[in-house]
Design a protein around this motif. Structure first.
Motif, PDB file in Angstrom:
ATOM      1  N   HIS A  35       0.827  -1.214   0.000  1.00 58.03           N
ATOM      2  CA  HIS A  35       0.000   0.000   0.000  1.00 58.03           C
ATOM      3  C   HIS A  35       0.859   1.261   0.000  1.00 58.03           C
ATOM      4  O   HIS A  35       0.420   2.309  -0.497  1.00 58.03           O
ATOM      5  N   CYS A 188      -6.709  -6.802   5.453  1.00 64.05           N
ATOM      6  CA  CYS A 188      -7.638  -7.292   4.425  1.00 64.05           C
ATOM      7  C   CYS A 188      -6.918  -8.195   3.427  1.00 64.05           C
ATOM      8  O   CYS A 188      -7.339  -8.315   2.264  1.00 64.05           O
ATOM      9  N   LYS A 189      -5.827  -8.819   3.839  1.00 65.25           N
ATOM     10  CA  LYS A 189      -4.960  -9.549   2.919  1.00 65.25           C
ATOM     11  C   LYS A 189      -5.228 -11.052   2.977  1.00 65.25           C
ATOM     12  O   LYS A 189      -5.482 -11.605   4.042  1.00 65.25           O
ATOM     13  N   ASP A 201      -7.948 -10.228  11.433  1.00 62.91           N
ATOM     14  CA  ASP A 201      -8.031 -10.408   9.981  1.00 62.91           C
ATOM     15  C   ASP A 201      -8.533 -11.805   9.633  1.00 62.91           C
ATOM     16  O   ASP A 201      -9.339 -11.978   8.716  1.00 62.91           O
ATOM     17  N   ASP A 246      -4.789   0.912   4.608  1.00 60.46           N
ATOM     18  CA  ASP A 246      -4.725   2.075   3.709  1.00 60.46           C
ATOM     19  C   ASP A 246      -4.303   3.323   4.480  1.00 60.46           C
ATOM     20  O   ASP A 246      -3.467   4.106   4.022  1.00 60.46           O
ATOM     21  N   THR A 341     -14.864  -2.595   5.028  1.00 61.42           N
ATOM     22  CA  THR A 341     -13.902  -2.554   3.925  1.00 61.42           C
ATOM     23  C   THR A 341     -13.204  -3.892   3.756  1.00 61.42           C
ATOM     24  O   THR A 341     -13.089  -4.430   2.644  1.00 61.42           O
ATOM     25  N   CYS A 342     -12.730  -4.460   4.862  1.00 61.98           N
ATOM     26  CA  CYS A 342     -12.000  -5.730   4.774  1.00 61.98           C
ATOM     27  C   CYS A 342     -12.920  -6.871   4.350  1.00 61.98           C
ATOM     28  O   CYS A 342     -12.520  -7.725   3.545  1.00 61.98           O
ATOM     29  N   ASP A 344     -15.574  -6.725   2.458  1.00 61.60           N
ATOM     30  CA  ASP A 344     -15.834  -6.603   1.023  1.00 61.60           C
ATOM     31  C   ASP A 344     -14.611  -6.954   0.186  1.00 61.60           C
ATOM     32  O   ASP A 344     -14.725  -7.589  -0.873  1.00 61.60           O
ATOM     33  N   ARG A 345     -13.439  -6.562   0.648  1.00 62.69           N
ATOM     34  CA  ARG A 345     -12.217  -6.861  -0.115  1.00 62.69           C
ATOM     35  C   ARG A 345     -11.948  -8.362  -0.171  1.00 62.69           C
ATOM     36  O   ARG A 345     -11.496  -8.890  -1.196  1.00 62.69           O
ATOM     37  N   ASP A 348     -14.306  -9.748  -2.705  1.00 63.59           N
ATOM     38  CA  ASP A 348     -13.877  -9.374  -4.055  1.00 63.59           C
ATOM     39  C   ASP A 348     -12.679 -10.212  -4.499  1.00 63.59           C
ATOM     40  O   ASP A 348     -12.588 -10.620  -5.666  1.00 63.59           O
ATOM     41  N   SER A 349     -11.759 -10.474  -3.566  1.00 55.38           N
ATOM     42  CA  SER A 349     -10.588 -11.287  -3.890  1.00 55.38           C
ATOM     43  C   SER A 349     -10.994 -12.703  -4.263  1.00 55.38           C
ATOM     44  O   SER A 349     -10.439 -13.304  -5.187  1.00 55.38           O
ATOM     45  N   ASP A 352     -12.402 -12.635  -7.761  1.00 63.15           N
ATOM     46  CA  ASP A 352     -11.313 -12.547  -8.747  1.00 63.15           C
ATOM     47  C   ASP A 352     -10.632 -13.893  -8.918  1.00 63.15           C
ATOM     48  O   ASP A 352     -10.302 -14.297 -10.048  1.00 63.15           O
TER      49      ASP A 352
END
Length: 360
Positions: A35, A188-189, A201, A246, A341-342, A344-345, A348-349, A352
């Motif tokens: 980031h 969020c990783k 996390d 972030d 945020t985390c 949703d990420r 999304d990951s 993908d």
């Protein structure tokens, strides 16, 4: 410039490097480094040298082992590096398993870097510290004056580094050594690493994956009990100071621009935006999932190094001194936004990854 809260103007007013100088980012592929790199590339295009243990040409990351001090110093000399941002670290749980390597990465290699670069024109070397410097006698809220008597290898290595950096700055030799004591960082990783704060996390990852697929995340299967409930490796009473990754990246870059060489606290300012309890997180995730994410705190939540650290570390960090270099937690995500945020990420990951598998 998107969501950088004045950094572009700051980089023009107080540029980190000269026209000929460059910035070396070590640990560019890590949780925070990935980031920090895009922020720096926007502020200083063509001046960023990003390195990690493994190269990634798609992200302009070169391979370099931070422990190889000679290679690092040769790069600094050849590329006119004026600022080094070192984000390489051995986190709390791994440090307990490999104490010698942890001290090498967290302290000894940084010491060699400061000493070896003394005559190479480096202006500033930043290496983050951690909430892990605190121990059981700190109390619920840590100030910069709180005792630093940690029980863990990771915390001890950071205390040792902070002291060396303070002594180094007092001697006025070579680069200005700077640091920040970071609270937990919500990254969020996928997958999260094995630090104590990463238990938060991991819970988000488990809930988001369950909600999306109806299954358990493969790498977290051992976290589930016989009734299908998720068991964190930290106690239900755990509360920790956090910041969204972030925001952590942006504020680290702000700090690099604003910290003054005369600042006696340049190695120990705090960085955290909110306090989050693991029980509060479980409740929030239960509300975000259709069938209600189920978490319980059994025997595995109270044994092992993570549980010990979670019980020893403070619930919050006093950020009063951090306002002197421009930190304002109001510019950062609060707990609810960070969780959202985390969550949703992660989803999304997964989408993908599913599209990539289908394409193959």
């Amino acid at each position: 410039m998107k969501n950088t809260h004045g950094l572009f103007a700051l980089s023009k007013e107080k540029p980190l490097v000269s026209e000929q100088g460059t910035i070396l980012l070590i640990g560019a592929a890590g949780q925070i480094g990935e980031h920090v790199q895009p922020i720096l590339e926007q502020l200083y295009p063509g001046k960023i040298i990003a390195v990690a243990r493994r190269a990634d040409t798609s992200k302009n990351i070169q391979a370099l082992d931070f422990k190889n001090t000679d290679a690092v110093l040769n790069l600094i000399k050849d590329r006119h590096v004026e600022v080094v941002i070192n984000l390489a670290a051995f986190l709390s749980s791994r440090s307990e398993a490999w104490p010698d390597e942890a001290r090498e990465v967290n302290f000894t290699a940084v010491k060699r870097l400061l000493e070896g670069s003394k005559d190479l024109g480096v202006k500033q070397i930043f290496t983050p510290s951690s909430i892990a410097v605190y121990g059981a006698d700190t109390g619920r809220t840590a100030t910069m004056q709180s005792p630093t008597r940690p029980s863990g290898v990771y915390g001890k290595s950071k205390v040792e580094l902070e002291q060396f950096m303070r002594d180094w700055n007092q001697r006025g030799e070579g680069a200005f050594a700077t640091s920040l004591r970071l609270g937990g960082v919500l990254t969020c990783k996928l997958p999260p690493s094995d630090g104590t704060a990463m238990e938060f996390d991991k819970m988000i990852l488990a809930a988001a994956y369950e909600a999306q697929t109806g299954q358990r995340y493969p790498e977290l299967r051992e976290y589930y009990d016989g009734s299908g409930q998720y068991n964190p490796r930290i106690p239900s009473t755990t509360r920790m100071p956090f910041i969204l990754v972030d925001d952590a990246a942006r504020e680290i870059v702000r700090y690099l621009h604003n910290v003054e060489r005369t600042d006696p606290n340049a190695t120990r300012h705090h960085l955290a935006a909110f306090t989050l309890g693991i029980n509060d997180l479980a409740d929030a995730l239960r509300q975000k999932t259709k069938d209600g994410f189920k978490a319980s705190f059994g025997p595995t939540s109270t044994i092992g190094p993570k549980a010990r650290f979670a019980m020893e570390w403070p619930n919050s960090l006093d950020i009063t001194s951090s306002r002197t270099w421009g930190f304002d937690p109001a510019m950062c995500a609060n707990a609810d936004k960070a969780i959202h945020t985390c969550f949703d990420r992660v989803q999304d990951s997964q989408k993908d990854a599913a599209r990539t598998r289908t394409a193959r």
